[in-house]
Motif scaffolding. Structure first.
Motif, PDB file in Angstrom:
ATOM      1  N   ILE A 207       0.808  -1.224   0.000  1.00 45.42           N
ATOM      2  CA  ILE A 207       0.000   0.000   0.000  1.00 45.42           C
ATOM      3  C   ILE A 207       0.843   1.278   0.000  1.00 45.42           C
ATOM      4  O   ILE A 207       0.520   2.219  -0.739  1.00 45.42           O
ATOM      5  CB  ILE A 207      -0.991  -0.038   1.174  1.00 45.42           C
ATOM      6  CG1 ILE A 207      -1.963  -1.210   0.958  1.00 45.42           C
ATOM      7  CG2 ILE A 207      -1.756   1.279   1.302  1.00 45.42           C
ATOM      8  CD1 ILE A 207      -2.889  -1.496   2.123  1.00 45.42           C
ATOM      9  N   PRO A 208       1.938   1.372   0.778  1.00 50.72           N
ATOM     10  CA  PRO A 208       2.722   2.618   0.731  1.00 50.72           C
ATOM     11  C   PRO A 208       3.265   2.945  -0.651  1.00 50.72           C
ATOM     12  O   PRO A 208       3.516   4.110  -0.960  1.00 50.72           O
ATOM     13  CB  PRO A 208       3.863   2.345   1.719  1.00 50.72           C
ATOM     14  CG  PRO A 208       3.312   1.331   2.651  1.00 50.72           C
ATOM     15  CD  PRO A 208       2.457   0.448   1.803  1.00 50.72           C
ATOM     16  N   SER A 209       3.454   1.924  -1.492  1.00 51.85           N
ATOM     17  CA  SER A 209       4.035   2.166  -2.815  1.00 51.85           C
ATOM     18  C   SER A 209       3.033   2.718  -3.821  1.00 51.85           C
ATOM     19  O   SER A 209       3.428   3.204  -4.889  1.00 51.85           O
ATOM     20  CB  SER A 209       4.651   0.874  -3.360  1.00 51.85           C
ATOM     21  OG  SER A 209       3.656  -0.096  -3.616  1.00 51.85           O
ATOM     22  N   VAL A 210       1.719   2.662  -3.499  1.00 53.23           N
ATOM     23  CA  VAL A 210       0.717   3.118  -4.476  1.00 53.23           C
ATOM     24  C   VAL A 210      -0.274   4.129  -3.911  1.00 53.23           C
ATOM     25  O   VAL A 210      -1.058   4.694  -4.678  1.00 53.23           O
ATOM     26  CB  VAL A 210      -0.071   1.925  -5.073  1.00 53.23           C
ATOM     27  CG1 VAL A 210       0.820   1.090  -5.962  1.00 53.23           C
ATOM     28  CG2 VAL A 210      -0.710   1.078  -3.980  1.00 53.23           C
ATOM     29  N   ALA A 211      -0.260   4.355  -2.609  1.00 54.58           N
ATOM     30  CA  ALA A 211      -1.273   5.233  -2.005  1.00 54.58           C
ATOM     31  C   ALA A 211      -1.290   6.616  -2.664  1.00 54.58           C
ATOM     32  O   ALA A 211      -2.366   7.161  -2.957  1.00 54.58           O
ATOM     33  CB  ALA A 211      -1.027   5.365  -0.506  1.00 54.58           C
ATOM     34  N   GLN A 212      -0.104   7.178  -2.923  1.00 63.10           N
ATOM     35  CA  GLN A 212      -0.056   8.514  -3.530  1.00 63.10           C
ATOM     36  C   GLN A 212      -0.575   8.506  -4.962  1.00 63.10           C
ATOM     37  O   GLN A 212      -1.208   9.465  -5.417  1.00 63.10           O
ATOM     38  CB  GLN A 212       1.377   9.045  -3.496  1.00 63.10           C
ATOM     39  CG  GLN A 212       2.371   8.192  -4.273  1.00 63.10           C
ATOM     40  CD  GLN A 212       3.775   8.764  -4.221  1.00 63.10           C
ATOM     41  OE1 GLN A 212       3.963   9.962  -4.070  1.00 63.10           O
ATOM     42  NE2 GLN A 212       4.776   7.893  -4.343  1.00 63.10           N
ATOM     43  N   HIS A 213      -0.341   7.419  -5.676  1.00 60.80           N
ATOM     44  CA  HIS A 213      -0.813   7.325  -7.063  1.00 60.80           C
ATOM     45  C   HIS A 213      -2.321   7.132  -7.122  1.00 60.80           C
ATOM     46  O   HIS A 213      -2.978   7.597  -8.049  1.00 60.80           O
ATOM     47  CB  HIS A 213      -0.111   6.171  -7.775  1.00 60.80           C
ATOM     48  CG  HIS A 213       1.383   6.291  -7.781  1.00 60.80           C
ATOM     49  ND1 HIS A 213       2.042   7.391  -8.305  1.00 60.80           N
ATOM     50  CD2 HIS A 213       2.359   5.458  -7.313  1.00 60.80           C
ATOM     51  CE1 HIS A 213       3.348   7.232  -8.176  1.00 60.80           C
ATOM     52  NE2 HIS A 213       3.559   6.073  -7.574  1.00 60.80           N
ATOM     53  N   VAL A 214      -2.877   6.465  -6.114  1.00 60.36           N
ATOM     54  CA  VAL A 214      -4.327   6.333  -6.025  1.00 60.36           C
ATOM     55  C   VAL A 214      -4.945   7.695  -5.745  1.00 60.36           C
ATOM     56  O   VAL A 214      -5.930   8.084  -6.380  1.00 60.36           O
ATOM     57  CB  VAL A 214      -4.706   5.318  -4.921  1.00 60.36           C
ATOM     58  CG1 VAL A 214      -6.203   5.363  -4.632  1.00 60.36           C
ATOM     59  CG2 VAL A 214      -4.292   3.905  -5.338  1.00 60.36           C
ATOM     60  N   SER A 215      -4.371   8.450  -4.812  1.00 59.20           N
ATOM     61  CA  SER A 215      -4.884   9.787  -4.478  1.00 59.20           C
ATOM     62  C   SER A 215      -4.836  10.720  -5.679  1.00 59.20           C
ATOM     63  O   SER A 215      -5.726  11.561  -5.863  1.00 59.20           O
ATOM     64  CB  SER A 215      -4.072  10.383  -3.327  1.00 59.20           C
ATOM     65  OG  SER A 215      -4.213   9.610  -2.152  1.00 59.20           O
ATOM     66  N   ALA A 216      -3.804  10.553  -6.513  1.00 56.12           N
ATOM     67  CA  ALA A 216      -3.637  11.418  -7.690  1.00 56.12           C
ATOM     68  C   ALA A 216      -4.469  10.950  -8.881  1.00 56.12           C
ATOM     69  O   ALA A 216      -4.496  11.634  -9.913  1.00 56.12           O
ATOM     70  CB  ALA A 216      -2.164  11.480  -8.077  1.00 56.12           C
TER      71      ALA A 216
END
Length: 325
Positions: A207-216
């Motif tokens: 999850i830490p590797s994709v959380a920012q990409h999901v938010s964006a």
């Protein structure tokens, strides 16, 4: 032999036995630094947990706890070193639970040790889950749409063969009778890079590797595998909330000791580990990695590992998963 000589000999023997008993008492432990073997590379999530726990363990034990990274063979190399170490409390293992649950089915005798015979559980330190993400180009809008597409045939990526993401997806695939093609990568980072680039349409990833990409909006999150929602993405439902409780998959970092380690030392290690995990600084470091501190002792950890071995052996056999050569 004269009577006085016999008495002196017996007295000397009694003193020697008493001295040995004093030395054998767990209260004398630890009298030197403790080595905590982490069987995955430095800089990763396990290493971060190991160093956070080691720092607090050292303070509680009043001895240095040295983290020794011995990566290789999906955790087998470091675990084997601990399995072959003396059971004196000076060599410990902190590892991903699948190293002790899935690896026996993947590697068999090639592991070089027997998990149940050669190691004993001390504590479970933290748990985490995986996030199912898809690319906008995949056309998949929700979890139901993913299941429909997976049953027809779907490529997906993970951090590597027998990684948490690989096992999670295949457990789901077994449950929904999906036709999946696994694309293994060497870690989460390259898998996420190819997800963002559209080379693969889906994946269960850290999850830490994709959380920012999901938010964006660069990736779409459909579900998390764990029994609880993610601290980093609380808006994403669990697979149980979406109607597939059988697909729930949590992973844990477990603390182990060589078989033969005295009960008193195992008890002290569990107590000090629980104290370490209760420190707010440690909890914050874990939450930043999307992990939840867990205070589970030897018996609970043993149960977790037994249940994990049953589950992953079944999934590995059903989905014909093989180990990296």
């Amino acid at each position: 032999m004269t009577q006085p000589s016999r008495r002196r000999l017996l007295a000397a023997a009694a003193l020697a036995l008493a001295a040995g008993a004093v030395q054998a008492q767990p209260q004398a432990w630890p009298s030197k630094p403790v080595t905590l073997i982490a069987p995955f590379p430095a800089g990763g999530p396990l290493d971060a947990v190991a160093r956070a726990v080691a720092e607090q363990l050292g303070a509680g034990l009043k001895q240095t706890v040295v983290v020794d990274n011995r990566a290789g063979a999906t955790g087998n190399i470091g675990a084997q070193a601990v399995a072959r170490a003396p059971g004196d409390g000076y060599t410990l293992l902190l590892t991903l639970d699948t190293s002790l649950t899935a690896n026996p089915a993947l590697y068999g005798k090639r592991m070089g040790f027997d998990v149940e015979r050669d190691l004993r559980p001390v504590a479970t330190t933290a748990s985490f889950s995986q996030m199912l993400v898809v690319t906008p180009a995949s056309g998949i809008q929700d979890f139901k749409g993913f299941i429909d597409q997976a049953r027809k045939g779907l490529n997906y990526g993970s951090a590597g063969n027998a990684s948490p993401g690989h096992l999670t997806m295949e457990a789901l695939g077994s449950l929904i009778h999906a036709q999946l093609n696994h694309v293994p990568y060497r870690g989460n980072a390259p898998a996420v890079t190819d997800l963002l680039g559209g080379q693969i349409p889906a994946g269960f990833v850290a999850i830490p590797s994709v959380a920012q990409h999901v938010s964006a909006g660069r990736l779409k999150a459909l579900a998390v595998s764990g029994s609880k929602r993610s601290p980093l993405a609380p808006q994403v439902p669990t697979v149980e909330e979406l109607g597939l409780a059988g697909a729930t998959t949590d992973f844990s970092f477990v603390l182990m000791a060589p078989k033969g380690t005295p009960d008193a030392i195992v008890k002290r290690l569990h107590e000090e580990t629980a104290r370490a995990l209760a420190q707010e600084g440690v909890a914050q470091r874990l939450r930043a990695l999307d992990m939840v501190p867990v205070n589970a002792g030897p018996e609970q950890t043993a149960t977790l590992l037994r249940e994990g071995r049953v589950r992953w052996t079944r999934v590995i056999q059903e989905r014909r998963i093989t180990a990296d050569q």
